[in-house]
Design a protein around this motif. Structure first.
Motif, short mmCIF file in Angstrom:
data_model
loop_
_atom_site.label_atom_id
_atom_site.label_comp_id
_atom_site.label_asym_id
_atom_site.label_seq_id
_atom_site.Cartn_x
_atom_site.Cartn_y
_atom_site.Cartn_z
N LYS A 73 -46.00 -7.41 -32.16
CA LYS A 73 -44.76 -6.32 -32.14
C LYS A 73 -43.67 -6.64 -31.19
O LYS A 73 -42.37 -6.45 -31.41
N GLU A 74 -43.81 -7.24 -29.93
CA GLU A 74 -42.75 -7.58 -29.11
C GLU A 74 -42.06 -8.71 -29.54
O GLU A 74 -40.74 -8.99 -29.41
N PHE A 75 -42.55 -9.60 -30.19
CA PHE A 75 -42.07 -10.66 -30.78
C PHE A 75 -41.18 -10.33 -32.01
O PHE A 75 -40.03 -10.83 -31.87
N LEU A 76 -41.75 -9.33 -32.74
CA LEU A 76 -40.91 -8.95 -33.89
C LEU A 76 -39.43 -8.12 -33.37
O LEU A 76 -38.62 -8.13 -33.99
N LEU A 77 -39.69 -7.58 -32.29
CA LEU A 77 -38.46 -6.57 -31.65
C LEU A 77 -37.47 -7.69 -30.93
O LEU A 77 -36.14 -7.52 -30.95
N SER A 78 -38.03 -8.78 -30.19
CA SER A 78 -37.00 -9.46 -29.31
C SER A 78 -36.71 -10.72 -29.93
O SER A 78 -35.70 -11.41 -29.23
N ASN A 79 -37.69 -11.41 -30.67
CA ASN A 79 -37.46 -12.66 -31.32
C ASN A 79 -37.63 -13.77 -30.45
O ASN A 79 -37.07 -14.89 -30.39
N ASN A 80 -38.28 -13.48 -29.08
CA ASN A 80 -38.46 -14.27 -28.04
C ASN A 80 -39.56 -15.20 -28.45
O ASN A 80 -40.89 -14.94 -28.69
N PRO A 81 -39.25 -16.68 -28.38
CA PRO A 81 -40.24 -17.54 -28.99
C PRO A 81 -41.21 -17.69 -28.12
O PRO A 81 -42.39 -18.44 -28.38
N ARG A 82 -41.34 -17.30 -26.77
CA ARG A 82 -42.47 -17.41 -25.93
C ARG A 82 -43.68 -16.48 -26.49
O ARG A 82 -44.68 -16.92 -26.08
N TYR A 83 -43.29 -15.47 -27.11
CA TYR A 83 -44.43 -14.51 -27.80
C TYR A 83 -45.20 -15.40 -28.61
O TYR A 83 -46.42 -15.31 -29.03
N ILE A 84 -44.61 -16.47 -29.41
CA ILE A 84 -45.28 -17.27 -30.46
C ILE A 84 -46.54 -18.06 -29.74
O ILE A 84 -47.75 -18.04 -30.07
N ASP A 85 -46.22 -18.93 -28.56
CA ASP A 85 -47.15 -19.40 -28.19
C ASP A 85 -48.26 -18.66 -27.45
O ASP A 85 -49.48 -18.99 -27.38
N ASN A 86 -47.67 -17.82 -26.80
CA ASN A 86 -48.58 -16.66 -26.04
C ASN A 86 -49.81 -16.00 -27.02
O ASN A 86 -50.88 -16.17 -26.92
N ASN A 87 -49.25 -15.81 -28.19
CA ASN A 87 -50.21 -15.20 -29.16
C ASN A 87 -51.19 -16.23 -29.86
O ASN A 87 -52.31 -15.87 -30.18
#
Length: 326
Positions: A73-87
């Motif tokens: 959800k944080e990724f969908l809201l912010s589009n921050n690419p760091r959430y991709i690798d974290n998940n």
């Protein structure tokens, strides 16, 4: 001749030997039962520890999936690419936890549920990777993906129209930008139709505009790029929406599997506990019986001054109405 009379008539030494055999056998069985009881308790402790670890792993996976949903959800809201690798790292770690969970499952039914859970986590990773890829194609910011392509094409056209002082074409360009933003915000098909109508109107005005042919061709080329890029947005938006739906369904599936695993494990622990308690009760009963038998035999061998020699072993069995002091 009954058993008591037979026991009365045999020699005193044989009587002592018989009683000693009972006592020794009783103590041996008593020792064996005590050892079995100890092993039984140790096995119960082992199974409890294993069950507790199983529950801890289930909780770890459940909390991990919830955390993955939050990151999603944080990724969908912010589009921050760091959430991709974290998940991705989180899901890979949860897959390792599922592999450890296999080592604590004793029944085939439990193994089947764990296998389904492993497959579900793999599906989640694939779906989230697909979501991230679609979002990257769409553009995680105004400089990348389709967003970047649209912005660059528009800026090139706006700069050209500004230098040519074409106010009407610039206004039409702004209307297309408005339809683009409305579509991105609401994702309604009517804005696609409005964009198509405005694009045709722009092309018609461009054809009749009093500008050099080279500039007209360059503007037409950039507008074509802009329009073709815009037409890719609906397909990617549908892919993103479908991925989100898929992730939601996978999350529900994983929750059901975790609840099933927890229920199965609770049933197994209750069953193991009942079996262990029954076995412990049986062992304790045997210990009480054997202890009582040994003590009785030891008491019955106690001599009495009024007993003759041949009656001093198990004399109480032969008494008919009292007899002798201790």
């Amino acid at each position: 001749m009954n058993a008591l009379q037979f026991f009365k008539d045999i020699k005193l030494s044989y009587k002592f030997l018989f009683v000693a055999t009972i006592v020794i056998a009783g103590f041996s069985i008593l020792g064996y039962n005590s050892h079995a009881l100890q092993k039984n308790n140790q096995e119960m402790d082992r199974l409890n520890d294993k069950g507790n670890r199983f529950s801890e792993l289930i909780n770890t996976i459940e909390n991990g999936i919830q955390r993955a949903r939050n990151i999603e959800k944080e990724f969908l809201l912010s589009n921050n690419p760091r959430y991709i690798d974290n998940n991705k790292r989180l899901i890979i770690g949860l897959s390792e936890t599922v592999r450890e969970l296999h080592t604590h499952a004793e029944k085939e039914e439990t193994q089947d549920f764990i296998n389904q859970l492993a497959v579900t986590l793999d599906k989640y990773l694939v779906a989230f990777t697909g979501l991230a890829t679609a979002k990257e194609r769409m553009g995680l910011d105004h400089q990348s993906g389709l967003h970047g392509d649209l912005r660059k094409a528009v800026h090139d056209v706006e700069n050209s129209l500004g230098s040519l002082d074409e106010i009407t074409l610039s206004h039409s360009m702004l209307m297309m930008r408005r339809h683009e933003k409305d579509y991105m915000a609401r994702k309604l098909d009517k804005y696609l139709d409005k964009m198509a109508g405005e694009q045709e109107r722009f092309a018609s005005m461009l054809e009749n505009a009093a500008i050099p042919q080279a500039d007209r061709a360059a503007i037409a080329d950039r507008m074509n790029t802009y329009h073709q890029t815009f037409l890719q947005l609906p397909a990617i938006n549908r892919e993103i929406d479908n991925r989100i739906i898929e992730l939601n369904e996978i999350a529900v599936e994983s929750d059901i599997l975790l609840m099933d695993l927890t229920e199965i494990r609770n049933q197994q622990l209750e069953s193991i506990k009942a079996i262990t308690q029954n076995a412990t009760a049986l062992l304790m009963r045997n210990i009480y019986i054997i202890t009582a038998l040994v003590i009785t035999c030891l008491l019955y061998t106690s001599p009495s001054p009024r007993d003759c020699n041949e009656y001093r072993v198990c004399r109480l069995l032969l008494e008919k109405g009292g007899g002798g002091g201790g």
